[in-house]
Design an enzyme around this catalytic site. Structure first.
Site, PDB file in Angstrom:
ATOM      1  N   HIS A   3      -2.493   0.832   6.997  1.00 18.39           N
ATOM      2  CA  HIS A   3      -2.869   0.791   5.582  1.00 18.39           C
ATOM      3  C   HIS A   3      -3.139   2.202   5.087  1.00 18.39           C
ATOM      4  O   HIS A   3      -3.657   3.045   5.825  1.00 18.39           O
ATOM      5  CB  HIS A   3      -4.123  -0.085   5.397  1.00 18.39           C
ATOM      6  CG  HIS A   3      -4.470  -0.326   3.971  1.00 18.39           C
ATOM      7  ND1 HIS A   3      -3.708  -1.120   3.147  1.00 18.39           N
ATOM      8  CD2 HIS A   3      -5.488   0.128   3.203  1.00 18.39           C
ATOM      9  CE1 HIS A   3      -4.259  -1.145   1.938  1.00 18.39           C
ATOM     10  NE2 HIS A   3      -5.339  -0.384   1.957  1.00 18.39           N
ATOM     11  N   HIS A  28      -6.369   1.704  -3.781  1.00 17.41           N
ATOM     12  CA  HIS A  28      -5.315   1.176  -2.911  1.00 17.41           C
ATOM     13  C   HIS A  28      -4.932  -0.215  -3.375  1.00 17.41           C
ATOM     14  O   HIS A  28      -5.449  -0.709  -4.373  1.00 17.41           O
ATOM     15  CB  HIS A  28      -5.793   1.160  -1.449  1.00 17.41           C
ATOM     16  CG  HIS A  28      -6.994   0.299  -1.227  1.00 17.41           C
ATOM     17  ND1 HIS A  28      -7.112  -0.545  -0.162  1.00 17.41           N
ATOM     18  CD2 HIS A  28      -8.140   0.141  -1.938  1.00 17.41           C
ATOM     19  CE1 HIS A  28      -8.281  -1.175  -0.205  1.00 17.41           C
ATOM     20  NE2 HIS A  28      -8.911  -0.768  -1.276  1.00 17.41           N
ATOM     21  N   CYS A  75       0.809  -1.220   0.000  1.00 17.84           N
ATOM     22  CA  CYS A  75       0.000   0.000   0.000  1.00 17.84           C
ATOM     23  C   CYS A  75       0.843   1.271   0.000  1.00 17.84           C
ATOM     24  O   CYS A  75       0.593   2.206  -0.764  1.00 17.84           O
ATOM     25  CB  CYS A  75      -1.002  -0.003   1.155  1.00 17.84           C
ATOM     26  SG  CYS A  75      -0.275   0.020   2.813  1.00 17.84           S
TER      27      CYS A  75
END
Length: 172
Positions: free
Chosen positions: A132, A144, A77
């Site tokens: 994240h 993402h 990510c």
């Protein structure tokens, strides 16, 4: 003789073009002076959309935790965010936790396309720590990468991403 005639035509056309451009520039300067804060928002918004559009080109690219920032064959990510923002001159730190400390805090209700959005999700999550990151893509969506399917777009308004959302930062 033909060269002199051609030369006169070129000079005449150039002179007319120069006068016309001077007039346009004068009008343009007045418009520049009339610029407002709204213009700055739209420039930032368009840059945010460009960043999202670049990220969408990687849809389906596999996820790999700890992926190198030197490849676009796989991403995690934060390497994904680091890569797409770097293409637009914005340097981000390597990890999602570090990325969550740059830029300006922005509330969920004031998100703009291009804002970084942060979650406490996955095996290292405790509900409070950033694990994240994604990019706000508009309409409650986040661009993402995680697990399978890799780079994707998810809905932040329901399910897992709604429950694990923590905060957002504006770096544009």
């Amino acid at each position: 003789m033909k060269i002199q005639g051609l030369f006169k035509k070129v000079v005449t056309v150039s002179l007319c073009a120069s006068i016309g451009l001077t007039g346009l520039l004068t009008v343009g300067q007045a418009e520049v002076h009339a610029a407002t804060a709204t213009d700055a928002v739209s420039v930032s918004a368009s840059k945010g959309q460009q960043i999202v559009d670049l990220g969408k080109r990687f849809m389906g690219t596999p996820y790999k935790f700890g992926a190198s920032t030197k490849t676009t064959k796989v991403f995690d990510c934060s390497s994904f965010m680091k890569y797409i923002y770097k293409e637009y001159g914005i340097k981000l730190p390597r990890t999602s936790a570090a990325q969550s400390k740059v830029g300006k805090a922005v509330s969920k209700s004031n998100l703009r396309v291009g804002d970084l959005v942060f979650f406490s999700s996955g095996s290292r999550a405790n509900g409070k720590n950033v694990t994240h990151v994604g990019i706000y893509a508009g309409d409650g969506k986040v661009l993402h990468t995680y697990g399978s399917p890799g780079v994707t777009i998810s809905d932040m308004k329901s399910g897992h991403w709604k429950k694990t959302y923590l905060k957002a930062r504006r770096v544009l």
